[in-house]
Design a protein around this motif. Sequence first.
Motif, PDB file in Angstrom:
ATOM      1  N   MET A  73     -17.113  -2.340   2.618  1.00 25.75           N
ATOM      2  CA  MET A  73     -16.450  -3.168   3.628  1.00 25.75           C
ATOM      3  C   MET A  73     -15.510  -4.171   2.959  1.00 25.75           C
ATOM      4  SD  MET A  73     -17.388  -1.994   6.505  1.00 25.75           S
ATOM      5  CE  MET A  73     -16.833  -3.275   7.617  1.00 25.75           C
ATOM      6  N   GLN A  74     -15.917  -4.699   1.817  1.00 23.40           N
ATOM      7  CA  GLN A  74     -15.063  -5.618   1.068  1.00 23.40           C
ATOM      8  C   GLN A  74     -13.783  -4.912   0.636  1.00 23.40           C
ATOM      9  OE1 GLN A  74     -15.526  -8.873   0.611  1.00 23.40           O
ATOM     10  NE2 GLN A  74     -13.574  -9.015  -0.443  1.00 23.40           N
ATOM     11  N   GLN A  75     -13.920  -3.698   0.164  1.00 18.68           N
ATOM     12  CA  GLN A  75     -12.759  -2.904  -0.241  1.00 18.68           C
ATOM     13  C   GLN A  75     -11.827  -2.669   0.949  1.00 18.68           C
ATOM     14  OE1 GLN A  75     -13.868   0.936  -1.761  1.00 18.68           O
ATOM     15  NE2 GLN A  75     -11.813   1.407  -2.491  1.00 18.68           N
ATOM     16  N   MET A  76     -12.395  -2.404   2.102  1.00 21.06           N
ATOM     17  CA  MET A  76     -11.597  -2.180   3.305  1.00 21.06           C
ATOM     18  C   MET A  76     -10.832  -3.453   3.686  1.00 21.06           C
ATOM     19  SD  MET A  76     -12.824  -0.713   7.000  1.00 21.06           S
ATOM     20  CE  MET A  76     -13.036   0.971   6.451  1.00 21.06           C
ATOM     21  N   GLN A  77     -11.487  -4.595   3.607  1.00 23.53           N
ATOM     22  CA  GLN A  77     -10.823  -5.858   3.926  1.00 23.53           C
ATOM     23  C   GLN A  77      -9.678  -6.132   2.957  1.00 23.53           C
ATOM     24  OE1 GLN A  77     -13.949  -8.761   3.995  1.00 23.53           O
ATOM     25  NE2 GLN A  77     -14.584  -8.242   6.076  1.00 23.53           N
ATOM     26  N   SER A  82      -3.768  -6.369   1.884  1.00 21.38           N
ATOM     27  CA  SER A  82      -2.655  -5.959   1.036  1.00 21.38           C
ATOM     28  C   SER A  82      -1.712  -4.970   1.724  1.00 21.38           C
ATOM     29  CB  SER A  82      -3.182  -5.346  -0.260  1.00 21.38           C
ATOM     30  OG  SER A  82      -3.839  -4.126   0.004  1.00 21.38           O
ATOM     31  N   ALA A  83      -1.949  -4.660   2.988  1.00 25.99           N
ATOM     32  CA  ALA A  83      -1.144  -3.649   3.682  1.00 25.99           C
ATOM     33  C   ALA A  83       0.313  -4.056   3.811  1.00 25.99           C
ATOM     34  CB  ALA A  83      -1.726  -3.367   5.058  1.00 25.99           C
ATOM     35  N   GLY A  84       0.573  -5.328   3.967  1.00 34.68           N
ATOM     36  CA  GLY A  84       1.946  -5.794   4.098  1.00 34.68           C
ATOM     37  C   GLY A  84       2.674  -5.221   5.301  1.00 34.68           C
ATOM     38  N   GLY A  85       1.958  -4.910   6.347  1.00 34.19           N
ATOM     39  CA  GLY A  85       2.584  -4.409   7.572  1.00 34.19           C
ATOM     40  C   GLY A  85       2.735  -2.897   7.614  1.00 34.19           C
ATOM     41  N   ASP A  86       2.431  -2.199   6.534  1.00 34.80           N
ATOM     42  CA  ASP A  86       2.539  -0.742   6.493  1.00 34.80           C
ATOM     43  C   ASP A  86       1.210  -0.135   6.945  1.00 34.80           C
ATOM     44  OD1 ASP A  86       3.118   1.881   6.054  1.00 34.80           O
ATOM     45  OD2 ASP A  86       3.413   1.702   3.882  1.00 34.80           O
ATOM     46  N   PHE A  87       1.028  -0.077   8.265  1.00 33.97           N
ATOM     47  CA  PHE A  87      -0.257   0.332   8.810  1.00 33.97           C
ATOM     48  C   PHE A  87      -0.533   1.821   8.648  1.00 33.97           C
ATOM     49  CE2 PHE A  87       0.679  -3.618  11.124  1.00 33.97           C
ATOM     50  CZ  PHE A  87      -0.388  -4.349  10.658  1.00 33.97           C
ATOM     51  N   SER A  88       0.505   2.668   8.632  1.00 33.33           N
ATOM     52  CA  SER A  88       0.250   4.099   8.458  1.00 33.33           C
ATOM     53  C   SER A  88      -0.256   4.380   7.045  1.00 33.33           C
ATOM     54  CB  SER A  88       1.488   4.925   8.769  1.00 33.33           C
ATOM     55  OG  SER A  88       2.530   4.615   7.870  1.00 33.33           O
ATOM     56  N   SER A  89       0.301   3.695   6.061  1.00 32.29           N
ATOM     57  CA  SER A  89      -0.172   3.841   4.682  1.00 32.29           C
ATOM     58  C   SER A  89      -1.592   3.302   4.545  1.00 32.29           C
ATOM     59  CB  SER A  89       0.765   3.105   3.730  1.00 32.29           C
ATOM     60  OG  SER A  89       0.226   3.094   2.439  1.00 32.29           O
ATOM     61  N   MET A  90      -1.838   2.181   5.203  1.00 33.50           N
ATOM     62  CA  MET A  90      -3.174   1.584   5.144  1.00 33.50           C
ATOM     63  C   MET A  90      -4.200   2.539   5.758  1.00 33.50           C
ATOM     64  SD  MET A  90      -4.628  -1.931   6.883  1.00 33.50           S
ATOM     65  CE  MET A  90      -4.398  -1.311   8.538  1.00 33.50           C
ATOM     66  N   ARG A  91      -3.861   3.158   6.881  1.00 31.62           N
ATOM     67  CA  ARG A  91      -4.783   4.101   7.520  1.00 31.62           C
ATOM     68  C   ARG A  91      -5.123   5.253   6.580  1.00 31.62           C
ATOM     69  NH1 ARG A  91      -2.230   3.409  12.439  1.00 31.62           N
ATOM     70  NH2 ARG A  91      -0.803   5.087  11.989  1.00 31.62           N
ATOM     71  N   GLU A  92      -4.108   5.762   5.895  1.00 35.94           N
ATOM     72  CA  GLU A  92      -4.339   6.873   4.962  1.00 35.94           C
ATOM     73  C   GLU A  92      -5.228   6.446   3.800  1.00 35.94           C
ATOM     74  OE1 GLU A  92      -3.734  10.159   5.014  1.00 35.94           O
ATOM     75  OE2 GLU A  92      -3.187   9.710   7.085  1.00 35.94           O
ATOM     76  N   ARG A  95      -8.886   6.170   4.910  1.00 39.12           N
ATOM     77  CA  ARG A  95      -9.598   7.380   5.355  1.00 39.12           C
ATOM     78  C   ARG A  95     -10.813   7.683   4.482  1.00 39.12           C
ATOM     79  NH1 ARG A  95      -5.688  11.180   6.804  1.00 39.12           N
ATOM     80  NH2 ARG A  95      -6.054  10.524   8.936  1.00 39.12           N
ATOM     81  N   PRO A  96     -10.708   7.737   3.151  1.00 36.85           N
ATOM     82  CA  PRO A  96     -11.912   8.023   2.353  1.00 36.85           C
ATOM     83  C   PRO A  96     -12.971   6.924   2.456  1.00 36.85           C
ATOM     84  CG  PRO A  96     -10.003   7.672   0.917  1.00 36.85           C
ATOM     85  CD  PRO A  96      -9.514   7.652   2.320  1.00 36.85           C
ATOM     86  N   ILE A  97     -12.522   5.704   2.667  1.00 36.75           N
ATOM     87  CA  ILE A  97     -13.481   4.594   2.821  1.00 36.75           C
ATOM     88  C   ILE A  97     -14.255   4.761   4.117  1.00 36.75           C
ATOM     89  CG2 ILE A  97     -13.689   2.094   3.133  1.00 36.75           C
ATOM     90  CD1 ILE A  97     -11.168   1.849   1.341  1.00 36.75           C
ATOM     91  N   ARG A  98     -13.550   5.080   5.204  1.00 32.74           N
ATOM     92  CA  ARG A  98     -14.224   5.301   6.488  1.00 32.74           C
ATOM     93  C   ARG A  98     -15.172   6.497   6.409  1.00 32.74           C
ATOM     94  NH1 ARG A  98      -8.968   4.551   8.521  1.00 32.74           N
ATOM     95  NH2 ARG A  98      -8.891   6.755   9.049  1.00 32.74           N
ATOM     96  N   GLU A  99     -14.760   7.532   5.685  1.00 30.49           N
ATOM     97  CA  GLU A  99     -15.620   8.705   5.528  1.00 30.49           C
ATOM     98  C   GLU A  99     -16.896   8.348   4.762  1.00 30.49           C
ATOM     99  OE1 GLU A  99     -13.180  11.773   3.817  1.00 30.49           O
ATOM    100  OE2 GLU A  99     -11.959  11.942   5.628  1.00 30.49           O
ATOM    101  N   GLN A 100     -16.768   7.481   3.757  1.00 28.81           N
ATOM    102  CA  GLN A 100     -17.954   7.055   3.008  1.00 28.81           C
ATOM    103  C   GLN A 100     -18.891   6.243   3.899  1.00 28.81           C
ATOM    104  OE1 GLN A 100     -18.921   7.863  -0.276  1.00 28.81           O
ATOM    105  NE2 GLN A 100     -20.810   7.048   0.589  1.00 28.81           N
ATOM    106  N   LEU A 101     -18.325   5.352   4.710  1.00 32.49           N
ATOM    107  CA  LEU A 101     -19.143   4.577   5.643  1.00 32.49           C
ATOM    108  C   LEU A 101     -19.859   5.502   6.623  1.00 32.49           C
ATOM    109  CD1 LEU A 101     -16.711   1.618   6.426  1.00 32.49           C
ATOM    110  CD2 LEU A 101     -18.848   1.487   5.133  1.00 32.49           C
ATOM    111  N   ARG A 102     -19.143   6.499   7.123  1.00 32.05           N
ATOM    112  CA  ARG A 102     -19.736   7.448   8.063  1.00 32.05           C
ATOM    113  C   ARG A 102     -20.858   8.244   7.376  1.00 32.05           C
ATOM    114  NH1 ARG A 102     -15.352  10.074   9.586  1.00 32.05           N
ATOM    115  NH2 ARG A 102     -14.909   8.490  11.131  1.00 32.05           N
TER     116      ARG A 102
END
Length: 142
Positions: A73-77, A82-92, A95-102
Amino acid sequence: MTRVAYGLAVLLLTLAVTPLSAQRGQRRQFRQAPPSPVQMVLDGADELFLSDEQIELIAEIGAELDEKNAPIMQQMQELRRSAGGDFSSMRERMRPIREQLRSNSDSAMTQVNDLLGVEQQEWVAEMIAERQQQFQNRRPRQ
């Protein structure tokens, strides 16, 4: 007298609506993660008729899950910051972080299901399906 009553009614309505408006704004600004399925099981302990032993063991599983997920969760935050407004890049990148949480959550729920009876497992499966449906309905369409 009717002017006073009307004025009082408008004042009360304004006072009632203002906090609700503020809460809506906070919800958008500070979105909370939904509770983990393990926490949902603990929250439904009465409906599930969980024994004290089941509650204790499930709470331990939940604590282990929280401990395992904390650095993720810390890594996700950090990625969000650090996204700087680039939400599509952030989502990509997330993805592996969300998969690990799941994966962690699925593993914990396997342990929880091993502690439950058949009827309890069915109730939990229904509860999780309802939550997933609510989450799908809440998500903005892309």
